[in-house]
Design a protein around this motif. Structure first.
Motif, PDB file in Angstrom:
ATOM      1  N   LEU A   1      27.811  27.947  28.440  1.00 26.67           N
ATOM      2  CA  LEU A   1      26.758  28.841  28.944  1.00 26.67           C
ATOM      3  C   LEU A   1      25.689  28.055  29.698  1.00 26.67           C
ATOM      4  N   ILE A   2      25.359  26.877  29.201  1.00 27.00           N
ATOM      5  CA  ILE A   2      24.383  26.034  29.904  1.00 27.00           C
ATOM      6  C   ILE A   2      24.953  25.587  31.245  1.00 27.00           C
ATOM      7  N   ARG A   3      26.214  25.176  31.250  1.00 26.38           N
ATOM      8  CA  ARG A   3      26.850  24.770  32.515  1.00 26.38           C
ATOM      9  C   ARG A   3      26.888  25.911  33.527  1.00 26.38           C
ATOM     10  N   SER A   4      26.973  27.130  33.028  1.00 26.16           N
ATOM     11  CA  SER A   4      27.010  28.274  33.935  1.00 26.16           C
ATOM     12  C   SER A   4      25.628  28.604  34.497  1.00 26.16           C
ATOM     13  N   GLY A   5      24.600  27.919  33.981  1.00 28.75           N
ATOM     14  CA  GLY A   5      23.260  28.110  34.509  1.00 28.75           C
ATOM     15  C   GLY A   5      22.366  29.011  33.674  1.00 28.75           C
ATOM     16  N   LEU A   6      22.862  29.498  32.560  1.00 30.08           N
ATOM     17  CA  LEU A   6      22.053  30.371  31.713  1.00 30.08           C
ATOM     18  C   LEU A   6      21.039  29.524  30.944  1.00 30.08           C
ATOM     19  N   PRO A   7      19.771  29.880  30.986  1.00 35.86           N
ATOM     20  CA  PRO A   7      18.761  29.100  30.249  1.00 35.86           C
ATOM     21  C   PRO A   7      18.908  29.290  28.740  1.00 35.86           C
ATOM     22  N   THR A   8      18.436  28.303  27.992  1.00 36.95           N
ATOM     23  CA  THR A   8      18.601  28.342  26.542  1.00 36.95           C
ATOM     24  C   THR A   8      17.916  29.551  25.914  1.00 36.95           C
ATOM     25  N   ARG A   9      16.827  30.035  26.496  1.00 34.09           N
ATOM     26  CA  ARG A   9      16.157  31.203  25.920  1.00 34.09           C
ATOM     27  C   ARG A   9      17.074  32.425  25.952  1.00 34.09           C
ATOM     28  N   LEU A  10      17.934  32.529  26.958  1.00 32.95           N
ATOM     29  CA  LEU A  10      18.883  33.647  27.022  1.00 32.95           C
ATOM     30  C   LEU A  10      20.118  33.362  26.179  1.00 32.95           C
ATOM     31  N   ILE A  11      20.508  32.102  26.105  1.00 36.11           N
ATOM     32  CA  ILE A  11      21.653  31.746  25.278  1.00 36.11           C
ATOM     33  C   ILE A  11      21.357  32.088  23.826  1.00 36.11           C
ATOM     34  N   ARG A  12      20.130  31.847  23.403  1.00 40.09           N
ATOM     35  CA  ARG A  12      19.747  32.175  22.029  1.00 40.09           C
ATOM     36  C   ARG A  12      19.963  33.669  21.767  1.00 40.09           C
ATOM     37  N   ILE A  13      19.616  34.516  22.733  1.00 40.64           N
ATOM     38  CA  ILE A  13      19.806  35.966  22.572  1.00 40.64           C
ATOM     39  C   ILE A  13      21.290  36.304  22.489  1.00 40.64           C
ATOM     40  N   VAL A  14      22.084  35.681  23.355  1.00 40.43           N
ATOM     41  CA  VAL A  14      23.530  35.925  23.327  1.00 40.43           C
ATOM     42  C   VAL A  14      24.094  35.549  21.955  1.00 40.43           C
ATOM     43  N   LEU A  15      23.662  34.410  21.439  1.00 38.93           N
ATOM     44  CA  LEU A  15      24.180  33.939  20.152  1.00 38.93           C
ATOM     45  C   LEU A  15      23.710  34.810  18.987  1.00 38.93           C
ATOM     46  N   GLU A  16      22.560  35.454  19.145  1.00 38.93           N
ATOM     47  CA  GLU A  16      22.049  36.319  18.084  1.00 38.93           C
ATOM     48  C   GLU A  16      22.805  37.641  17.989  1.00 38.93           C
ATOM     49  N   MET A  17      23.522  37.991  19.061  1.00 40.66           N
ATOM     50  CA  MET A  17      24.334  39.204  19.004  1.00 40.66           C
ATOM     51  C   MET A  17      25.422  38.986  17.956  1.00 40.66           C
ATOM     52  N   GLU A  18      25.801  40.029  17.308  1.00 38.62           N
ATOM     53  CA  GLU A  18      26.798  39.919  16.246  1.00 38.62           C
ATOM     54  C   GLU A  18      28.123  39.430  16.812  1.00 38.62           C
ATOM     55  N   ASN A  19      28.579  38.299  16.327  1.00 40.77           N
ATOM     56  CA  ASN A  19      29.874  37.714  16.684  1.00 40.77           C
ATOM     57  C   ASN A  19      30.121  37.702  18.192  1.00 40.77           C
ATOM     58  N   PRO A  20      29.343  36.933  18.966  1.00 45.13           N
ATOM     59  CA  PRO A  20      29.490  36.945  20.414  1.00 45.13           C
ATOM     60  C   PRO A  20      30.820  36.411  20.912  1.00 45.13           C
ATOM     61  N   VAL A  21      31.539  35.662  20.098  1.00 47.26           N
ATOM     62  CA  VAL A  21      32.805  35.101  20.545  1.00 47.26           C
ATOM     63  C   VAL A  21      33.895  36.166  20.591  1.00 47.26           C
ATOM     64  N   ALA A  22      33.761  37.188  19.750  1.00 53.43           N
ATOM     65  CA  ALA A  22      34.787  38.228  19.676  1.00 53.43           C
ATOM     66  C   ALA A  22      34.861  38.999  20.988  1.00 53.43           C
ATOM     67  N   SER A  23      36.046  39.452  21.312  1.00 51.41           N
ATOM     68  CA  SER A  23      36.191  40.248  22.526  1.00 51.41           C
ATOM     69  C   SER A  23      35.396  41.534  22.381  1.00 51.41           C
ATOM     70  N   GLY A  24      34.831  41.980  23.462  1.00 59.49           N
ATOM     71  CA  GLY A  24      34.062  43.213  23.444  1.00 59.49           C
ATOM     72  C   GLY A  24      32.605  43.031  23.083  1.00 59.49           C
ATOM     73  N   TRP A  25      32.133  41.799  22.942  1.00 62.43           N
ATOM     74  CA  TRP A  25      30.737  41.604  22.546  1.00 62.43           C
ATOM     75  C   TRP A  25      29.783  42.170  23.583  1.00 62.43           C
ATOM     76  N   THR A  26      30.210  42.244  24.837  1.00 60.64           N
ATOM     77  CA  THR A  26      29.325  42.778  25.868  1.00 60.64           C
ATOM     78  C   THR A  26      29.056  44.265  25.671  1.00 60.64           C
ATOM     79  N   GLU A  27      29.904  44.935  24.919  1.00 58.39           N
ATOM     80  CA  GLU A  27      29.680  46.355  24.641  1.00 58.39           C
ATOM     81  C   GLU A  27      28.416  46.568  23.813  1.00 58.39           C
ATOM     82  N   ARG A  28      27.957  45.519  23.121  1.00 56.79           N
ATOM     83  CA  ARG A  28      26.750  45.614  22.305  1.00 56.79           C
ATOM     84  C   ARG A  28      25.523  45.115  23.051  1.00 56.79           C
ATOM     85  N   CYS A  29      25.653  44.881  24.332  1.00 59.14           N
ATOM     86  CA  CYS A  29      24.536  44.402  25.148  1.00 59.14           C
ATOM     87  C   CYS A  29      23.493  45.519  25.286  1.00 59.14           C
TER      88      CYS A  29
END
Length: 128
Positions: free
Chosen positions: A52-80
């Motif tokens: 995510l950092i390599r893709s240019g996303l700042p750590t403040r946004l990465i923290r939000i992504v990681l706080e989403m329930e199980n972001p690695v699982a497929s379909g995590w964007t549905e909970r955005c």
């Protein structure tokens, strides 16, 4: 596992792993002697953070992504949430603006070189 082992398994330097921890992206346990103790799941988490950092996303946004329930699982964007989507849209606009600025800079440098006696040097950078 200790920080050195996590570093070796992910290719992320120990110093960067400490930074990830400072930014709230990793939360290792502490052993009795104060050493960080990372879990097996932290290997995937560090890999995701690094990507995510390599893709240019700042750590403040990465923290939000990681706080989403199980972001690695497929379909995590549905909970955005709408709020997070708006933040990401703003980030996308900022990235597009930076890309446009870099493109203008590249074109200016290319134009300048093309008008010099060293224009042949451009053939090595034409595909870049």
């Amino acid at each position: 596992m200790k920080i050195g082992t996590l570093s070796a398994r992910t290719g992320v330097p120990a110093r960067m792993l400490r930074y990830y921890e400072d930014q709230g992206l990793l939360a290792p346990q502490r052993s009795g002697n104060g050493y960080r103790a990372f879990a097996e799941d932290d290997v995937d988490r560090v890999t995701m953070v690094r990507d995510l950092i390599r893709s240019g996303l700042p750590t403040r946004l990465i923290r939000i992504v990681l706080e989403m329930e199980n972001p690695v699982a497929s379909g995590w964007t549905e909970r955005c949430t709408r709020d997070f989507a708006e933040v990401l849209a703003g980030e996308l606009e900022a990235l597009d603006a930076r890309i446009a600025c870099l493109t203008r800079s590249r074109d200016t440098v290319r134009d300048y070189l093309s008008h010099t006696e060293h224009a042949a040097l451009l053939s090595g950078s034409a595909g870049r």
